[in-house]
Design a protein around this motif. Structure first.
Motif, PDB file in Angstrom:
ATOM      1  N   UNK A  41       0.832  -1.204   0.000  1.00 54.48           N
ATOM      2  CA  UNK A  41       0.000   0.000   0.000  1.00 54.48           C
ATOM      3  C   UNK A  41       0.864   1.250   0.000  1.00 54.48           C
ATOM      4  N   UNK A  42       1.878   1.278   0.845  1.00 54.61           N
ATOM      5  CA  UNK A  42       2.783   2.432   0.888  1.00 54.61           C
ATOM      6  C   UNK A  42       3.507   2.573  -0.454  1.00 54.61           C
ATOM      7  N   UNK A  43       3.916   1.464  -1.049  1.00 48.36           N
ATOM      8  CA  UNK A  43       4.614   1.520  -2.332  1.00 48.36           C
ATOM      9  C   UNK A  43       3.688   2.041  -3.431  1.00 48.36           C
ATOM     10  N   UNK A  44       2.434   1.637  -3.392  1.00 49.46           N
ATOM     11  CA  UNK A  44       1.496   2.083  -4.425  1.00 49.46           C
ATOM     12  C   UNK A  44       1.147   3.561  -4.263  1.00 49.46           C
ATOM     13  N   UNK A  45       1.009   4.018  -3.023  1.00 55.46           N
ATOM     14  CA  UNK A  45       0.675   5.422  -2.780  1.00 55.46           C
ATOM     15  C   UNK A  45       1.876   6.329  -3.036  1.00 55.46           C
ATOM     16  N   UNK A  46       3.067   5.814  -2.922  1.00 58.94           N
ATOM     17  CA  UNK A  46       4.268   6.605  -3.148  1.00 58.94           C
ATOM     18  C   UNK A  46       4.895   7.056  -1.843  1.00 58.94           C
ATOM     19  N   UNK A  47       6.157   7.351  -1.878  1.00 59.10           N
ATOM     20  CA  UNK A  47       6.871   7.706  -0.649  1.00 59.10           C
ATOM     21  C   UNK A  47       6.454   9.070  -0.089  1.00 59.10           C
ATOM     22  N   UNK A  48       5.889   9.948  -0.901  1.00 56.81           N
ATOM     23  CA  UNK A  48       5.517  11.284  -0.429  1.00 56.81           C
ATOM     24  C   UNK A  48       4.266  11.283   0.451  1.00 56.81           C
ATOM     25  N   UNK A  49       3.564  10.168   0.521  1.00 53.88           N
ATOM     26  CA  UNK A  49       2.363  10.109   1.347  1.00 53.88           C
ATOM     27  C   UNK A  49       2.712  10.307   2.821  1.00 53.88           C
ATOM     28  N   UNK A  50       3.934   9.979   3.218  1.00 59.67           N
ATOM     29  CA  UNK A  50       4.345  10.162   4.608  1.00 59.67           C
ATOM     30  C   UNK A  50       4.772  11.593   4.894  1.00 59.67           C
ATOM     31  N   UNK A  51       5.007  12.410   3.873  1.00 57.05           N
ATOM     32  CA  UNK A  51       5.482  13.783   4.059  1.00 57.05           C
ATOM     33  C   UNK A  51       4.384  14.820   3.835  1.00 57.05           C
ATOM     34  N   UNK A  52       3.145  14.436   3.918  1.00 54.91           N
ATOM     35  CA  UNK A  52       2.058  15.385   3.672  1.00 54.91           C
ATOM     36  C   UNK A  52       1.828  16.263   4.920  1.00 54.91           C
ATOM     37  N   UNK A  53       1.329  17.468   4.751  1.00 59.61           N
ATOM     38  CA  UNK A  53       1.057  18.316   5.904  1.00 59.61           C
ATOM     39  C   UNK A  53      -0.162  17.791   6.675  1.00 59.61           C
ATOM     40  N   UNK A  54      -0.104  17.915   7.973  1.00 63.20           N
ATOM     41  CA  UNK A  54      -1.207  17.429   8.796  1.00 63.20           C
ATOM     42  C   UNK A  54      -2.243  18.461   8.935  1.00 63.20           C
TER      43      UNK A  54
END
Length: 54
Positions: A41-54
Motif C-alpha cells: 500500500x505504501x509503495x502504491x501510494x508513493x513515498x511522499x504520502x508520509x510527508x504530507x502536511x497534517x
C-alpha cells in the motif's frame, strides 16, 4: 451448537504441542501477510504520502 451425543477426549501432550506449533505458524503467516499488504500500500501510494502536511 454442540451435539450432546459427541464425546470429546482430552488432547495428549503431543497433540497440544502440534496445535501450538500450528497456531504459531498461522499467526506468523497472518502477520507476514499484513506486513506485505502495508508495504504494498505504501509503495502504491508513493513515498511522499508520509510527508504530507497534517
Amino acid at each position: 451448537m454442540l451435539d450432546p451425543k459427541v464425546e470429546y477426549r482430552p488432547l495428549t501432550p503431543e497433540e497440544e504441542a502440534r496445535r501450538r506449533k500450528r497456531s504459531v505458524a498461522i499467526a506468523l503467516a497472518l502477520g507476514a501477510m499484513v506486513l506485505l499488504f502495508f508495504v504494498l500500500t505504501i509503495a502504491k501510494l508513493g513515498p511522499q504520502v508520509l510527508n504530507r502536511p497534517l
